[in-house]
Design a protein around this motif. Structure first.
Motif, PDB file in Angstrom:
ATOM      1  N   TYR A 192       0.831  -1.200   0.000  1.00  0.00           N
ATOM      2  CA  TYR A 192       0.000   0.000   0.000  1.00  0.00           C
ATOM      3  C   TYR A 192       0.867   1.252   0.000  1.00  0.00           C
ATOM      4  CZ  TYR A 192      -3.553  -3.354   1.353  1.00  0.00           C
ATOM      5  OH  TYR A 192      -4.387  -4.428   1.382  1.00  0.00           O
TER       6      TYR A 192
ATOM      7  N   THR B  10      -2.519  -2.283   8.277  1.00  0.00           N
ATOM      8  CA  THR B  10      -3.737  -3.095   8.409  1.00  0.00           C
ATOM      9  C   THR B  10      -4.872  -2.339   9.095  1.00  0.00           C
ATOM     10  OG1 THR B  10      -2.902  -4.074  10.455  1.00  0.00           O
ATOM     11  CG2 THR B  10      -2.523  -5.303   8.422  1.00  0.00           C
TER      12      THR B  10
ATOM     13  N   LEU C 275      -7.274  -0.457   6.427  1.00  0.00           N
ATOM     14  CA  LEU C 275      -7.697  -1.169   5.227  1.00  0.00           C
ATOM     15  C   LEU C 275      -9.203  -1.338   5.061  1.00  0.00           C
ATOM     16  CD1 LEU C 275      -4.936  -3.901   4.938  1.00  0.00           C
ATOM     17  CD2 LEU C 275      -5.021  -1.592   3.951  1.00  0.00           C
TER      18      LEU C 275
ATOM     19  N   PRO D  50     -10.386  -5.838   3.100  1.00  0.00           N
ATOM     20  CA  PRO D  50      -9.141  -5.421   2.465  1.00  0.00           C
ATOM     21  C   PRO D  50      -8.829  -6.117   1.152  1.00  0.00           C
ATOM     22  CG  PRO D  50      -8.730  -6.452   4.608  1.00  0.00           C
ATOM     23  CD  PRO D  50     -10.205  -6.409   4.408  1.00  0.00           C
TER      24      PRO D  50
ATOM     25  N   ARG E 257      -7.422  -4.806  -3.885  1.00  0.00           N
ATOM     26  CA  ARG E 257      -6.078  -5.160  -4.323  1.00  0.00           C
ATOM     27  C   ARG E 257      -6.113  -6.041  -5.558  1.00  0.00           C
ATOM     28  NH1 ARG E 257      -4.330  -9.356   0.479  1.00  0.00           N
ATOM     29  NH2 ARG E 257      -5.178 -11.185  -0.554  1.00  0.00           N
TER      30      ARG E 257
ATOM     31  N   ALA F 134      -2.342  -2.550  -3.854  1.00  0.00           N
ATOM     32  CA  ALA F 134      -3.611  -1.830  -3.768  1.00  0.00           C
ATOM     33  C   ALA F 134      -3.997  -1.296  -5.144  1.00  0.00           C
ATOM     34  CB  ALA F 134      -3.482  -0.680  -2.780  1.00  0.00           C
TER      35      ALA F 134
ATOM     36  N   SER G 142      -8.641   1.948  -4.556  1.00  0.00           N
ATOM     37  CA  SER G 142      -8.506   1.818  -3.102  1.00  0.00           C
ATOM     38  C   SER G 142      -7.442   2.767  -2.557  1.00  0.00           C
ATOM     39  CB  SER G 142      -8.240   0.376  -2.684  1.00  0.00           C
ATOM     40  OG  SER G 142      -6.986  -0.065  -3.128  1.00  0.00           O
TER      41      SER G 142
END
Length: 162
Positions: A11, A62, A65, A69, A73, A88, A92
């Motif tokens: 991310y 985390t 997310l 999550p 991705r 990601a 997002s």
């Protein structure tokens, strides 16, 4: 014995660098590891071997997310045996960075540059379109009024205002 490590997803600035080639540096890697127990040991080993700071890989991401999550991705194609990485998606990343919308400071780039890049890449023309992306990943979050004004300026800067 060969160990398969999943970097569940990358991310932040690292995703911007790896998947979208939008920047040339990041101070750390925001990522999740699976299995985390093995991943933590390997991260420490890599830090020692390469003389990196011990927190070069930041798994604290985390907490940012959202409820699902995996929805934000996609698999990153790499030719490294035993390493599977997801990154990601642009949508997002836009949602996460718009919610944070951190201002640049001396020695800290903030989120504005990445937001302008993502706004251009996705073709965003209005803050409501950003809110639609946020709703996909963070259904209970709403852009604050102050961040709304900042995002309007970034949309104008990106040149997607019609």
């Amino acid at each position: 014995m060969r160990v398969l490590i999943w970097i569940s997803a990358v991310y932040g600035g690292s995703a911007m660098l790896l998947a979208y080639e939008s920047r040339n540096a990041t101070k750390d890697v925001d990522a999740t590891l699976n299995p985390s127990e093995i991943g933590v040991k390997l991260v420490a080993r890599v830090a020692k071997i390469l003389s990196l700071h011990e927190d070069w890989l930041n798994s604290d991401v985390t907490q940012f997310l959202g409820p699902n999550p995996k929805a934000g991705r996609r698999k990153l194609e790499l030719s490294i045996p035993g390493l599977n990485v997801h990154v990601a998606t642009a949508n997002s990343l836009l949602a996460m960075k718009a919610l944070a919308c951190r201002d640049p400071l001396p020695g800290y780039r903030g989120d504005h540059e990445d937001l302008v890049f993502l706004i251009r890449k996705i073709g965003i023309q209005a803050v409501d379109e950003i809110q639609e992306r946020i709703d996909l990943f963070f259904p209970d979050e709403v852009i604050s009024e102050s961040k709304r004004k900042t995002l309007e300026g970034l949309i104008e800067e990106a040149g997607n205002d019609g």
